[in-house]
Design an enzyme around this catalytic site. Sequence first.
Site, short mmCIF file in Angstrom:
data_model
loop_
_atom_site.label_atom_id
_atom_site.label_comp_id
_atom_site.label_asym_id
_atom_site.label_seq_id
_atom_site.Cartn_x
_atom_site.Cartn_y
_atom_site.Cartn_z
N LYS A 1 0.85 -1.20 0.00
CA LYS A 1 0.00 0.00 0.00
C LYS A 1 0.88 1.25 0.00
O LYS A 1 0.62 2.21 -0.72
CB LYS A 1 -0.96 -0.02 1.20
CG LYS A 1 -2.05 -1.07 1.03
CD LYS A 1 -2.91 -1.29 2.27
CE LYS A 1 -3.86 -2.47 2.00
NZ LYS A 1 -4.71 -2.82 3.14
N GLN B 1 -4.86 -1.45 9.16
CA GLN B 1 -4.77 -2.79 8.59
C GLN B 1 -5.43 -3.80 9.53
O GLN B 1 -5.17 -3.80 10.73
CB GLN B 1 -3.29 -3.15 8.33
CG GLN B 1 -3.08 -4.46 7.61
CD GLN B 1 -3.63 -4.48 6.18
OE1 GLN B 1 -3.75 -3.44 5.53
NE2 GLN B 1 -3.98 -5.64 5.69
N ASP C 1 -11.13 2.60 3.24
CA ASP C 1 -11.42 1.16 3.13
C ASP C 1 -12.91 0.91 2.87
O ASP C 1 -13.29 -0.19 2.47
CB ASP C 1 -11.06 0.47 4.46
CG ASP C 1 -9.73 -0.27 4.39
OD1 ASP C 1 -9.40 -0.79 3.32
OD2 ASP C 1 -9.06 -0.33 5.43
N1 GUN Z 1 -6.93 -6.89 5.80
C1 GUN Z 1 -7.21 -7.68 4.74
N2 GUN Z 1 -7.76 -6.95 3.75
C2 GUN Z 1 -7.84 -5.68 4.20
C3 GUN Z 1 -8.29 -4.46 3.62
O1 GUN Z 1 -8.78 -4.39 2.49
N3 GUN Z 1 -8.18 -3.36 4.41
C4 GUN Z 1 -7.68 -3.41 5.66
N4 GUN Z 1 -7.63 -2.27 6.35
N5 GUN Z 1 -7.24 -4.52 6.22
C5 GUN Z 1 -7.32 -5.64 5.49
#
Ligand code: GUN
Length: 281
Positions: free
Chosen positions: A52, A96, A119
Amino acid sequence: MAKLIDGKMISQQIKDELKEKVAALKETGKEIGMAVIQVGNDPASSVYVGNKKKACEYIGIRSESYELPEETTQDELLSLIEKLNADEKIHGILVQLPVPKHIDEDTIIKAISPKKDVDGFHPQSVGALSIGQPGFVSCTPAGVIQLLKRTGIEIEGKECVVIGRSNIVGKPMSLLLLRENGTVTITHSKTKDLKEVCKRADILVVAIGRPKMIDASYVKEGAVVIDVGIHRDENNKLCGDVDFDSVEPIASSITPVPGGVGPMTIAMLMYNCVEAATMFD
Ligand code: GUN
């Protein structure tokens, strides 16, 4: 022989479009900022978070990274979120998941300002999607819609079957297909006659979380098959929820794993971040 839906190429296209947009915004003096928070050091999460941050750098989004120890309390995390909610230089906040067990995920998700909820997990974002109002959409299902649209696959009027009802993928996926005027059926582990229901699908989206579960016996000849799963098989090779070798000969189009849905999630996260900076400022 199915046509392969190239998520790597399409995600690159989206990132390049965003890069141009971000550069144009910079010309007007506007810089976009995103906060990426990880609590603890789960190795898989570290890989996602690293990717990311790399995507932010590529596009020209300034990323602020918060790598917090496993022992971080819920209150400490909430204070950080509060500070970032008030920070005008930060447009997107990402925590996350999963967070350590002593922290309540729902409380954290709700603490993020819906204006910075890149998100798309906040109840307000989910509610907005369900009643067709503007708001952030969960990145993976948003990515699937982009894959379909940019491959020229029509959704309107099609029988769409989604396998899986998670808050992050299955539910928003179903709402998005409905928004595109698909005829949508949501299935899950308790669905009776799952094979028969799946065989109705013109577009089958598989997000069940079981390696190679969906073989050709679930798929209508000529269907479009989208595989959201990612696992390691018995030979340590990446595979999806779909048994690719079995389904590929009868599908009209199919996403590979890796290189299908996976790369789209981060591209759509970047899209949401640019939206956050342009919608609310
Ligand atoms: N953990 C697994 N997929 C995601 C996601 O799309 N966003 C976040 N914040 N955590 C995750």
